[in-house]
Design an enzyme around this catalytic site. Structure first.
Site, PDB file in Angstrom:
ATOM      1  N   GLU A   1     -11.818  -1.138   6.644  1.00 49.99           N
ATOM      2  CA  GLU A   1     -11.523  -1.113   5.675  1.00 49.99           C
ATOM      3  C   GLU A   1     -12.444  -2.924   5.470  1.00 49.99           C
ATOM      4  O   GLU A   1     -11.396  -3.443   5.840  1.00 49.99           O
ATOM      5  CB  GLU A   1     -10.980  -0.837   4.496  1.00 49.99           C
ATOM      6  CG  GLU A   1     -11.290   0.558   4.701  1.00 49.99           C
ATOM      7  CD  GLU A   1     -10.518   1.363   3.204  1.00 49.99           C
ATOM      8  OE1 GLU A   1     -10.826   2.320   2.212  1.00 49.99           O
ATOM      9  OE2 GLU A   1      -9.365   0.746   3.205  1.00 49.99           O
TER      10      GLU A   1
ATOM     11  N   CYS B   1     -12.604 -10.175   2.177  1.00 49.64           N
ATOM     12  CA  CYS B   1     -10.928  -9.505   3.278  1.00 49.64           C
ATOM     13  C   CYS B   1     -10.924  -9.200   4.535  1.00 49.64           C
ATOM     14  O   CYS B   1     -11.981  -7.672   4.236  1.00 49.64           O
ATOM     15  CB  CYS B   1      -9.937  -9.213   2.393  1.00 49.64           C
ATOM     16  SG  CYS B   1      -8.755  -8.451   2.779  1.00 49.64           S
TER      17      CYS B   1
ATOM     18  N   CYS C   1      -2.571  -0.463  11.827  1.00 50.27           N
ATOM     19  CA  CYS C   1      -1.532  -1.728  12.631  1.00 50.27           C
ATOM     20  C   CYS C   1       0.427  -0.953  12.766  1.00 50.27           C
ATOM     21  O   CYS C   1       0.734  -0.074  11.962  1.00 50.27           O
ATOM     22  CB  CYS C   1      -0.916  -2.660  10.755  1.00 50.27           C
ATOM     23  SG  CYS C   1       0.079  -3.492  11.563  1.00 50.27           S
TER      24      CYS C   1
ATOM     25  N   CYS D   1       5.579  -2.458   7.694  1.00 46.04           N
ATOM     26  CA  CYS D   1       6.112  -2.342   7.231  1.00 46.04           C
ATOM     27  C   CYS D   1       6.317  -1.315   5.482  1.00 46.04           C
ATOM     28  O   CYS D   1       4.900  -0.842   5.016  1.00 46.04           O
ATOM     29  CB  CYS D   1       5.150  -3.699   5.623  1.00 46.04           C
ATOM     30  SG  CYS D   1       5.303  -4.859   7.117  1.00 46.04           S
TER      31      CYS D   1
ATOM     32  N   CYS E   1       3.364  -1.225   2.835  1.00 53.21           N
ATOM     33  CA  CYS E   1       2.495  -1.191   2.802  1.00 53.21           C
ATOM     34  C   CYS E   1       1.662  -0.261   3.477  1.00 53.21           C
ATOM     35  O   CYS E   1       2.141   0.687   4.202  1.00 53.21           O
ATOM     36  CB  CYS E   1       1.887  -2.023   3.958  1.00 53.21           C
ATOM     37  SG  CYS E   1       0.422  -2.136   4.984  1.00 53.21           S
TER      38      CYS E   1
ATOM     39  N   CYS F   1      -3.805  -5.042  -2.002  1.00 50.25           N
ATOM     40  CA  CYS F   1      -3.081  -5.755  -1.247  1.00 50.25           C
ATOM     41  C   CYS F   1      -2.476  -4.605  -0.584  1.00 50.25           C
ATOM     42  O   CYS F   1      -1.520  -3.367  -1.344  1.00 50.25           O
ATOM     43  CB  CYS F   1      -2.263  -6.913  -2.295  1.00 50.25           C
ATOM     44  SG  CYS F   1      -2.910  -8.445  -1.938  1.00 50.25           S
TER      45      CYS F   1
HETATM   46  N1  SAH Z   1      -0.067  -8.390   8.484  1.00 50.93           N
HETATM   47  C1  SAH Z   1      -0.994  -9.559   8.156  1.00 50.93           C
HETATM   48  C2  SAH Z   1      -2.406  -9.426   7.261  1.00 50.93           C
HETATM   49  C3  SAH Z   1      -2.544  -8.084   6.330  1.00 50.93           C
HETATM   50  S1  SAH Z   1      -1.440  -7.529   4.404  1.00 50.93           S
HETATM   51  C4  SAH Z   1      -0.012  -9.533   7.053  1.00 50.93           C
HETATM   52  O1  SAH Z   1       1.474  -9.273   6.932  1.00 50.93           O
HETATM   53  O2  SAH Z   1       0.372 -10.703   6.198  1.00 50.93           O
HETATM   54  C5  SAH Z   1      -1.635  -8.876   3.236  1.00 50.93           C
HETATM   55  C6  SAH Z   1      -0.717  -9.024   3.082  1.00 50.93           C
HETATM   56  O3  SAH Z   1      -0.690  -8.758   2.182  1.00 50.93           O
HETATM   57  C7  SAH Z   1       0.764  -9.285   2.912  1.00 50.93           C
HETATM   58  O4  SAH Z   1       0.779 -10.203   2.143  1.00 50.93           O
HETATM   59  C8  SAH Z   1       1.444  -7.938   3.208  1.00 50.93           C
HETATM   60  O5  SAH Z   1       2.822  -8.377   2.467  1.00 50.93           O
HETATM   61  C9  SAH Z   1       0.540  -7.926   1.353  1.00 50.93           C
HETATM   62  N2  SAH Z   1       0.756  -5.965   1.090  1.00 50.93           N
HETATM   63  C10 SAH Z   1       1.067  -5.131   1.811  1.00 50.93           C
HETATM   64  N3  SAH Z   1       1.086  -4.129   0.888  1.00 50.93           N
HETATM   65  C11 SAH Z   1       1.237  -4.371  -0.255  1.00 50.93           C
HETATM   66  C12 SAH Z   1       1.300  -3.837  -1.536  1.00 50.93           C
HETATM   67  N4  SAH Z   1       1.433  -2.795  -1.308  1.00 50.93           N
HETATM   68  N5  SAH Z   1       1.256  -4.572  -2.229  1.00 50.93           N
HETATM   69  C13 SAH Z   1       0.865  -5.922  -2.123  1.00 50.93           C
HETATM   70  N6  SAH Z   1       1.321  -7.000  -1.834  1.00 50.93           N
HETATM   71  C14 SAH Z   1       1.314  -5.982  -0.117  1.00 50.93           C
END
Ligand code: SAH
Length: 347
Positions: free
Chosen positions: A94, A107, A114, A118, A121, A337
């Site tokens: 996406e 974006c 991935c 995390c 996420c 995000c």
């Molecule tokens: N892998 C990279 C880029 C993708 S995530 C990274 O971790 O930076 C992009 C951003 O979205 C990151 O800052 C991550 O912490 C944030 N993110 C992921 N899941 C989220 C959620 N459920 N709510 C808000 N931000 C989130």
């Protein structure tokens, strides 16, 4: 699609010039071809009318101009648009277009899925399907540009979609060089931001390169105990190592690193965390982006209440740090995000 054709979208300008040289053509023909693909966004060789007809016929036999196929487009009430792409092997990724205050941010994804898992996420729940090729990374921008509305222009690119860009650095680097080429889409590296979950060797490689893009680091915790829990990559590269790499990241005058910090209720959002964060970031030229957590039924955490986010922000600001709260965009279409997740096609 013929697998033997060379995909021009993933080639650097120098490589297109070499290719033309191999066909007995002068270098400027290579530059023209690159410009047709990346700047004028021609979708086949026949459209490249400044090239002689005979040359076009030769090229048609050996090259192609790929585009990821659009599987779905969704539009949020706030104007954010989300594109679901189907790649040649059926994997899906996406991209999101976010209009904001005269800016238009694209974006884009760097991996299908991935591996970093995390806790907060949704992409992490997919696991890693595979790395994207440079043509697939650049292709997202080409399609978004093809689909822009009257008067729109992409002002910024953020590598914050699916995936960890530093785990796919060779292809990401290639894509950045293609996108920032003056003969191509000509995005200044200053308008491109790479966001990492904290892959230390990757960030060191980036620091040693001449790419010149902005670096954002997703920190989201102030102790290793908490960060180990919510971002497993921390067990490999703990906070001290990550911040040491950040301190070593070369920053031109007046440029700053960005630290992203997802606000999780009762996990990382206390006044004590804010104070610890001030200490951790001491001496780093940076700004902090507090991201309200976007919830989903499959995710265990809850968002911090707004007052708590603001109290956290105030502590940072009172210590002289720049801290903003990122407004959630595209939530109604799961484009915000951490909400990018797609199921693999059954076929
Ligand atoms: N892998 C990279 C880029 C993708 S995530 C990274 O971790 O930076 C992009 C951003 O979205 C990151 O800052 C991550 O912490 C944030 N993110 C992921 N899941 C989220 C959620 N459920 N709510 C808000 N931000 C989130």
């Amino acid at each position: 699609m013929n697998e033997n054709l060379i995909d021009l979208v993933g080639l650097l300008r120098s490589e297109v010039e070499t290719l033309m040289g191999e066909l007995g053509q002068p270098a400027y023909r290579g530059r023209q071809l690159f410009h047709w693909v990346q700047a004028r966004r021609a979708q086949d060789v026949d459209a490249m009318t400044s090239l002689p007809r005979g040359l076009r016929a030769v090229l048609a036999e050996c090259v192609r101009v790929s585009r990821p196929e659009i599987a779905r487009v969704q539009r949020s009430l706030d104007g954010t648009r989300k594109y679901l792409f189907r790649l040649d092997d059926g994997e899906k990724i996406e991209s999101v277009l976010i209009p904001d205050d005269g800016r238009l941010t694209a974006c884009i994804s760097t991996q299908a899925g991935c591996p970093l898992a995390c806790r907060f996420c949704l992409t992490g729940l997919m696991g890693l399907r595979r790395n994207l090729g440079a043509a697939e990374i650049v292709g997202q921008i080409l399609v978004l540009q093809d689909r822009l509305e009257q008067g729109e222009r992409i002002s910024n690119i953020v590598l914050m979609g699916m995936g960890e860009p530093l785990l796919n650095l060779p292809q990401v680097e290639r894509a950045i060089r293609i996108l920032s080429d003056e003969q191509g889409a000509n995005f200044s590296p200053r308008r491109i931001t790479l966001s990492t979950a904290g892959h230390v060797p990757g960030s060191q490689k980036l620091a040693a390169s001449d790419l010149g893009v902005n670096l954002a680091v997703s920190l989201s915790a102030t102790t290793d105990a908490v960060r180990d829990e919510i971002m497993p990559i921390n067990r490999r590269w703990p906070i001290a190592d990550l911040l040491a790499a950040c301190r070593a990241y070369p920053l031109p005058n007046r440029r700053r690193l960005t630290f992203e910090y997802v606000m999780l209720n009762g996990v990382n959002d206390s006044p004590g965390d804010a104070k610890r964060l001030v200490g951790l970031l001491h001496g780093i030229q940076c700004k902090i982006n507090l991201i309200p957590f976007n919830t989903a039924p499959d995710l265990p955490d809850r968002p911090s209440p707004r007052e708590r986010v603001e109290a956290f922000q105030r502590i940072l600001q009172d210590a002289g740090l720049t801290a903003t709260i990122r407004e959630s965009r595209g939530w109604d279409i799961s484009a915000a995000c951490g909400m990018l997740r797609v199921q693999k096609e059954n076929a």
